[in-house]
Design an enzyme around this catalytic site. Structure first.
Site: not given
Length: 541
Positions: A76, A79, A134
């Protein structure tokens, strides 16, 4: 001799035994050998992560690496790129949006905000959902709203990575869910984060510890709150790091535990990347170790040291009326005192050529000085000369006093009229000057009046003189007239007498010479001349 050989054999055996023991895994340097009390000693082996990078978040200078170019799965932390592109798209954070259908097209085991197709919220809430919760659902929604489709947005991600020089990075999705072709390196991810942190909105979102969303769903307003998965922002966590400014965690089975952290201290920004740690806590430990190490690569400069380093560029004044024997000809160096924040320090790279010059230039550009002294001798050491105002890189305002570093004597006063005639000093009084002015005006008026009176007297005297002169001329004229009358009578008498004598001569018929004794005394021409002169004078008068 046999004993000596036996001793040598024993020593050789011991050496081989020690070498073998040292080569065992238990004796190799590892993360457990790290000494927190000595943060400046950090080796790659002290880190749990498979790949790690520490760099200066402003200059991009790499400070520490461990397998920096090894391809890793970012999870993640992907991102970071997603949110950076969303902010670069120009869509305002308060723009109302409707979550698209593609937000739900994510793997079933994805982390969620959650948001659902049809939800209404500000665009910025989706970015908070990406960074704090997230949420893969929020990342997909951002991709569609910014790029039109997820695939088009992913193309943007790869183009932006190439622009940043990330040659070993390739994205397949906007959220980081595992895909064999979705990879990056610790160094590339650090570069991406460095670029993202240049955006003020990104820094604000990434450094938020807790956020409450505003979502309109099925006609109802809901306000869920989500905490940031970055424990360095949580002041109740054992991993709390006071200078942390974000940014993002990431986890899945193939990527392990990943974390990209950033901090700012005294004008220095650190970006640390730890990828594929075995345990959740290890990624936070690694990042903290790297950031603590990074700050030891800088010298902490106090306000006093920065001001002294600026030297005569801002720290000197030219004092007038200094004594001729002054060794520096009136040049006064300043110091600062009473700094409003004595704990403030500015970090300067210790091993980089030109770093100190850059720090001094930046210090001068952020400094404003106000001189309140008249810059005239005498000056006493420690005397307040003015004030200083400094605005730090974080916006903090620091004030200080400017004081003299030494004493400067004044030039001895020169002899003047006041020294020679002390009474003249009284004329420096304004009241005395006004009084003298009034006296001068009065004197001038009196002089004008006296001159007027003198003129009147002179005119009166002229009139009297003219009258007397006319009287004298009149008397003189009368006297001349009387003289002329007497002369005329005398001349007539003489002529008459001469005629009588001439007549008697004729009558007596005698021949004799007649001489008039007074002929020369009385001349008709002289009489006529006198008479003419008198007439001319009378006409001129």
């Amino acid at each position: 001799m046999a004993v000596l050989r036996r001793k040598l054999s024993i020593m050789l055996a011991l050496a081989l035994l020690l070498s073998a023991l040292w080569s065992l895994p238990g004796y190799a340097v590892g993360p457990e050998d790290y000494e927190p009390a000595v943060p400046q000693v950090l080796e790659p082996a002290h880190l749990y992560a498979q790949a790690a990078v520490l760099l200066d978040g402003v200059s991009g200078r790499v400070l520490l690496t461990k397998n920096p170019r090894e391809r890793m799965y970012p999870a993640s932390t992907t991102k970071i790129m997603t949110v950076m592109l969303a902010l670069e798209s120009g869509i305002a954070l308060d723009t109302p949006i409707i979550v698209p259908q593609q937000a739900a097209q994510i793997p079933q085991d994805s982390t969620l905000v959650p948001v659902f197709p049809g939800d209404q919220m500000p665009f910025g809430d989706l970015l908070y959902g990406c960074m704090l919760a997230s949420g893969n659902d929020a990342a997909n929604a951002v991709a569609v709203l910014v790029g039109g489709t997820v695939d088009a947005f992913v193309e943007r991600m790869n183009r932006r990575a190439a622009e940043l020089g990330c040659a070993d990075t390739h994205f397949v999705n906007p959220h980081g869910y595992h895909d064999p072709d979705h990879y990056t390196t610790a160094l590339d991810l650090a570069r991406i984060t460095q670029a993202a942190l240049e955006n003020e909105d990104f820094r604000r979102i990434a450094s938020t510890e807790r956020y409450t969303f505003t979502i309109r769903r099925d006609g109802e307003d809901i306000t869920p709150t989500r905490a940031n998965t970055n424990l360095l922002l949580n002041d109740e966590s054992r991993y709390y790091y006071a200078n942390c400014i974000g940014v993002k965690t990431g986890t899945h089975s193939m990527a392990g535990n990943c974390f990209v952290g950033a901090s700012e201290k005294d004008g220095v920004r650190m970006v640390a990347v730890a990828l594929n740690c075995a345990e959740d806590s290890q990624r936070f430990t690694d990042v903290i170790r790297m950031m603590n190490y990074g700050y030891t690569r800088y010298d902490a400069m106090t306000m006093e040291q920065l001001f002294a380093a600026a030297g005569d560029r801002i720290g000197t004044l030219q004092i007038s009326n200094a004594i001729n024997s002054d060794p520096q000809q009136g040049v006064l160096s300043l110091r600062i005192a009473r700094v409003s924040n004595p704990e403030y320090t500015r970090m300067v790279a210790a091993d980089v050529e030109g770093a100190m010059d850059e720090a001094v230039d930046d210090f001068i550009s952020r400094t404003t000085m106000t001189i309140t002294h008249n810059m005239t001798a005498p000056v006493s050491e420690g005397e307040i000369m003015g004030s200083l105002r400094y605005v730090g890189q974080s916006g903090e305002v620091i004030n200080a006093l400017l004081i003299a570093s030494r004493s400067i004597k004044e030039q001895p006063p020169r002899m003047n009229l006041t020294d020679m005639f002390p009474f003249l000093k009284y004329f420096q009084d304004l009241r005395v000057q006004v009084l003298l002015l009034l006296m001068a005006v009065i004197g001038l008026l009196l002089a004008i009046a006296a001159a007027a009176r003198s003129g009147i007297r002179q005119r009166e005297r002229a009139k009297i003189y003219q009258v007397r002169r006319r009287q004298e001329l009149h008397a003189e004229r009368a006297e001349n007239k009387r003289r002329r009358d007497r002369a005329r009578r005398h001349r007539e008498a003489v002529r008459r007498d001469r005629r009588e004598k001439w007549e008697r001569h004729l009558s007596d018929d005698r021949d004799y010479d007649f001489v008039y004794d007074d002929e020369d005394d009385f001349d008709d021409d002289e009489y006529d001349d006198f008479d003419d002169d008198y007439d001319d004078f009378d006409e001129d008068y």
